[in-house]
Design a protein around this motif. Structure first.
Motif, PDB file in Angstrom:
ATOM      1  N   ARG A  59       0.996  -1.244  -0.045  1.00 31.90           N
ATOM      2  CA  ARG A  59      -0.168  -0.074  -0.116  1.00 31.90           C
ATOM      3  C   ARG A  59       0.904   1.199   0.171  1.00 31.90           C
ATOM      4  O   ARG A  59       0.521   2.157  -0.457  1.00 31.90           O
ATOM      5  CB  ARG A  59      -0.930  -0.015   1.316  1.00 31.90           C
ATOM      6  CG  ARG A  59      -2.019  -0.933   1.202  1.00 31.90           C
ATOM      7  CD  ARG A  59      -2.737  -1.084   2.593  1.00 31.90           C
ATOM      8  NE  ARG A  59      -3.546  -2.327   2.566  1.00 31.90           N
ATOM      9  CZ  ARG A  59      -3.060  -3.269   3.051  1.00 31.90           C
ATOM     10  NH1 ARG A  59      -1.835  -3.399   3.364  1.00 31.90           N
ATOM     11  NH2 ARG A  59      -3.960  -4.419   3.155  1.00 31.90           N
ATOM     12  N   ARG A  60       1.999   1.208   0.975  1.00 29.09           N
ATOM     13  CA  ARG A  60       2.943   2.401   0.748  1.00 29.09           C
ATOM     14  C   ARG A  60       3.522   2.417  -0.596  1.00 29.09           C
ATOM     15  O   ARG A  60       3.862   3.673  -1.159  1.00 29.09           O
ATOM     16  CB  ARG A  60       3.938   2.309   1.620  1.00 29.09           C
ATOM     17  CG  ARG A  60       3.414   2.429   3.401  1.00 29.09           C
ATOM     18  CD  ARG A  60       4.531   1.882   4.220  1.00 29.09           C
ATOM     19  NE  ARG A  60       5.305   3.021   4.460  1.00 29.09           N
ATOM     20  CZ  ARG A  60       6.560   2.639   5.086  1.00 29.09           C
ATOM     21  NH1 ARG A  60       6.844   1.646   5.392  1.00 29.09           N
ATOM     22  NH2 ARG A  60       7.181   3.803   5.434  1.00 29.09           N
ATOM     23  N   ARG A  63       1.096   4.164  -2.931  1.00 31.79           N
ATOM     24  CA  ARG A  63       0.780   5.402  -2.459  1.00 31.79           C
ATOM     25  C   ARG A  63       1.930   6.168  -3.134  1.00 31.79           C
ATOM     26  O   ARG A  63       1.744   7.412  -3.626  1.00 31.79           O
ATOM     27  CB  ARG A  63       0.874   5.728  -1.175  1.00 31.79           C
ATOM     28  CG  ARG A  63       0.449   7.024  -0.541  1.00 31.79           C
ATOM     29  CD  ARG A  63       0.896   7.293   1.284  1.00 31.79           C
ATOM     30  NE  ARG A  63       0.467   8.405   1.604  1.00 31.79           N
ATOM     31  CZ  ARG A  63       1.241   9.562   1.312  1.00 31.79           C
ATOM     32  NH1 ARG A  63       2.521   9.485   0.655  1.00 31.79           N
ATOM     33  NH2 ARG A  63       1.078  10.732   1.790  1.00 31.79           N
ATOM     34  N   LYS A  64       3.132   5.666  -2.999  1.00 32.84           N
ATOM     35  CA  LYS A  64       4.363   6.484  -3.344  1.00 32.84           C
ATOM     36  C   LYS A  64       4.435   6.763  -4.776  1.00 32.84           C
ATOM     37  O   LYS A  64       4.666   7.776  -5.383  1.00 32.84           O
ATOM     38  CB  LYS A  64       5.690   5.830  -3.154  1.00 32.84           C
ATOM     39  CG  LYS A  64       6.891   6.483  -3.725  1.00 32.84           C
ATOM     40  CD  LYS A  64       8.151   5.613  -3.201  1.00 32.84           C
ATOM     41  CE  LYS A  64       9.525   6.664  -3.748  1.00 32.84           C
ATOM     42  NZ  LYS A  64      10.733   6.037  -3.403  1.00 32.84           N
ATOM     43  N   ALA A  67       2.028   9.545  -5.280  1.00 34.19           N
ATOM     44  CA  ALA A  67       2.416  10.747  -4.823  1.00 34.19           C
ATOM     45  C   ALA A  67       3.680  11.435  -5.495  1.00 34.19           C
ATOM     46  O   ALA A  67       3.866  12.632  -5.691  1.00 34.19           O
ATOM     47  CB  ALA A  67       3.108  10.442  -3.318  1.00 34.19           C
ATOM     48  N   GLY A 104      -3.495   1.612  -1.536  1.00 33.33           N
ATOM     49  CA  GLY A 104      -2.630   2.755  -1.175  1.00 33.33           C
ATOM     50  C   GLY A 104      -2.715   3.871  -1.716  1.00 33.33           C
ATOM     51  O   GLY A 104      -2.643   4.915  -1.426  1.00 33.33           O
ATOM     52  N   MET A 105      -3.255   3.707  -3.300  1.00 34.37           N
ATOM     53  CA  MET A 105      -3.199   4.877  -4.012  1.00 34.37           C
ATOM     54  C   MET A 105      -4.610   5.666  -3.885  1.00 34.37           C
ATOM     55  O   MET A 105      -4.626   6.982  -3.992  1.00 34.37           O
ATOM     56  CB  MET A 105      -3.370   4.497  -5.335  1.00 34.37           C
ATOM     57  CG  MET A 105      -1.971   4.449  -6.189  1.00 34.37           C
ATOM     58  SD  MET A 105      -2.337   3.844  -7.857  1.00 34.37           S
ATOM     59  CE  MET A 105      -1.383   2.476  -7.805  1.00 34.37           C
ATOM     60  N   LEU A 108      -5.055   8.827  -1.191  1.00 30.63           N
ATOM     61  CA  LEU A 108      -4.561   9.959  -1.799  1.00 30.63           C
ATOM     62  C   LEU A 108      -5.075  10.513  -3.059  1.00 30.63           C
ATOM     63  O   LEU A 108      -5.364  11.502  -3.126  1.00 30.63           O
ATOM     64  CB  LEU A 108      -3.088   9.548  -2.183  1.00 30.63           C
ATOM     65  CG  LEU A 108      -1.883  10.723  -2.483  1.00 30.63           C
ATOM     66  CD1 LEU A 108      -1.508  11.235  -1.022  1.00 30.63           C
ATOM     67  CD2 LEU A 108      -0.330  10.101  -2.687  1.00 30.63           C
ATOM     68  N   ASP A 171       6.209   7.694   2.422  1.00 28.69           N
ATOM     69  CA  ASP A 171       5.288   8.489   3.028  1.00 28.69           C
ATOM     70  C   ASP A 171       5.054  10.046   2.938  1.00 28.69           C
ATOM     71  O   ASP A 171       4.394  10.817   3.636  1.00 28.69           O
ATOM     72  CB  ASP A 171       5.163   8.192   4.472  1.00 28.69           C
ATOM     73  CG  ASP A 171       5.406   6.735   4.715  1.00 28.69           C
ATOM     74  OD1 ASP A 171       4.767   6.095   4.036  1.00 28.69           O
ATOM     75  OD2 ASP A 171       5.974   6.193   5.673  1.00 28.69           O
TER      76      ASP A 171
END
Ligand SMILES: [Mg+2]
Length: 308
Positions: A59-60, A63-64, A67, A104-105, A108, A171
């Motif tokens: 998930r991280r 997200r990255k 991001a 994760g995305m 965001l 993060d």
């Protein structure tokens, strides 16, 4: 696998006003009537280069991956609109992995009102590769470019720098809202996001602007992570070295004329620190100064992709 993933995503991704046709058809269809100019950006992240999948929650990673793209839109002072996601998944456990990446995305994306419009998945015998392409609306003030810095402009930065490898590189908060607010309220001449490192990215900016820059070493905001990393590595590197050279801070580096810079610094409108670390000069190259020494050359250090 792809149809199952699309079915799961359709359940999970809320409807978005921009999306006339979302994931599941041959292409997405967007409503962009209100948008004059779009910024478009793509990033590609690979396991063992940009993250270590065996040590990090997927998930991280998802997200990255989003991001870093949002950070590029922030650097252009563009408002996120929509994105497409392409992943090459390892054959074993690929579907579960893809779902976790999207999990994760999605939060965001929702935070920045970004429509996830679609994507493509493949599986192969290689490592996870994830690539996201984003569209962003350029605001009425026009895009913030790397090429507009002028001698005399101040170098402003958000946040603090260095040691992101200790976790912040996964993060971090993309500075989208901050860039939009500054671009709307103040005169900015140029901007870039710090992905390769403060000194390397500042160098990109001066090269595009055809000028140089002097960094005041005493004014560089050093992240606590940079101090921790310098202590932990015990290799002679200082926290300041890490602040200048480490990559993936994803803070903004901006060029602003002196009066606008003074107002921004006095008003501190972001809720995160905004600091001045030096100024642009006519003479090309990167220079450093501090309390005790006059101006001298700065050797820019930072992460660059190498080709063997
Ligand atoms: Mg960038």
């Amino acid at each position: 696998m792809e149809s199952e993933l699309i079915a799961r995503l359709r359940e999970r991704i809320p409807p978005h006003p921009l999306l006339r046709i979302g994931p599941g058809d041959d292409a997405a269809v967007l409503r962009l009537a209100e948008v004059d100019e779009c910024a478009m950006t793509v990033d590609l992240l690979t396991d063992h280069v940009d993250f270590e999948l065996d040590r990090v929650d997927p998930r991280r990673v998802g997200r990255k991956a989003l991001a870093v793209n949002l950070s590029d839109l922030a650097a252009m002072a563009a408002r996120p609109l929509a994105g497409v996601v392409a992943v090459a998944l390892p054959r074993v456990g690929g579907l579960e992995l893809a779902i976790q990446l999207f999990e994760g995305m999605i939060p965001l994306a929702e935070r920045f009102s970004l429509a996830i419009a679609g994507g493509d998945t493949n599986s192969w015998d290689g490592p996870l590769v994830i690539s996201i392409t984003l569209l962003g609306a350029v605001t009425a003030r026009g895009p913030l470019l790397r090429s507009g810095a002028k001698p005399g402009d101040r170098i402003l930065v958000t946040g603090a720098f260095g040691g992101s490898i200790l976790g912040r590189h996964l993060d971090f908060e993309p500075r989208v809202d901050e860039a939009l607010l500054l671009a709307e309220r103040y005169e900015l001449h140029a901007g870039i996001d710090a992905s390769d490192g403060l000194s390397v990215d500042l160098n990109h900016l001066v090269e595009e602007s055809g000028c140089g820059a002097v960094i005041n070493l005493d004014a560089v905001p050093i992240a606590d992570d940079a101090r921790r990393l310098a202590e932990r590595l015990d290799d002679g590197s200082t926290a300041l070295d890490h602040a200048l050279g480490d990559g993936e801070d994803f803070e903004l580096i901006l060029a602003a004329p002196p009066d606008a810079a003074a107002r921004m610094l006095a008003e501190q409108p972001l809720g995160i620190p905004l600091g001045e670390v030096g100024q642009f000069i006519a003479e090309p190259g990167l220079w450093q100064t501090d309390r005790r020494h006059g101006r001298r050359k700065l050797t820019s250090r930072g992460w660059e992709h190498r080709f063997d």
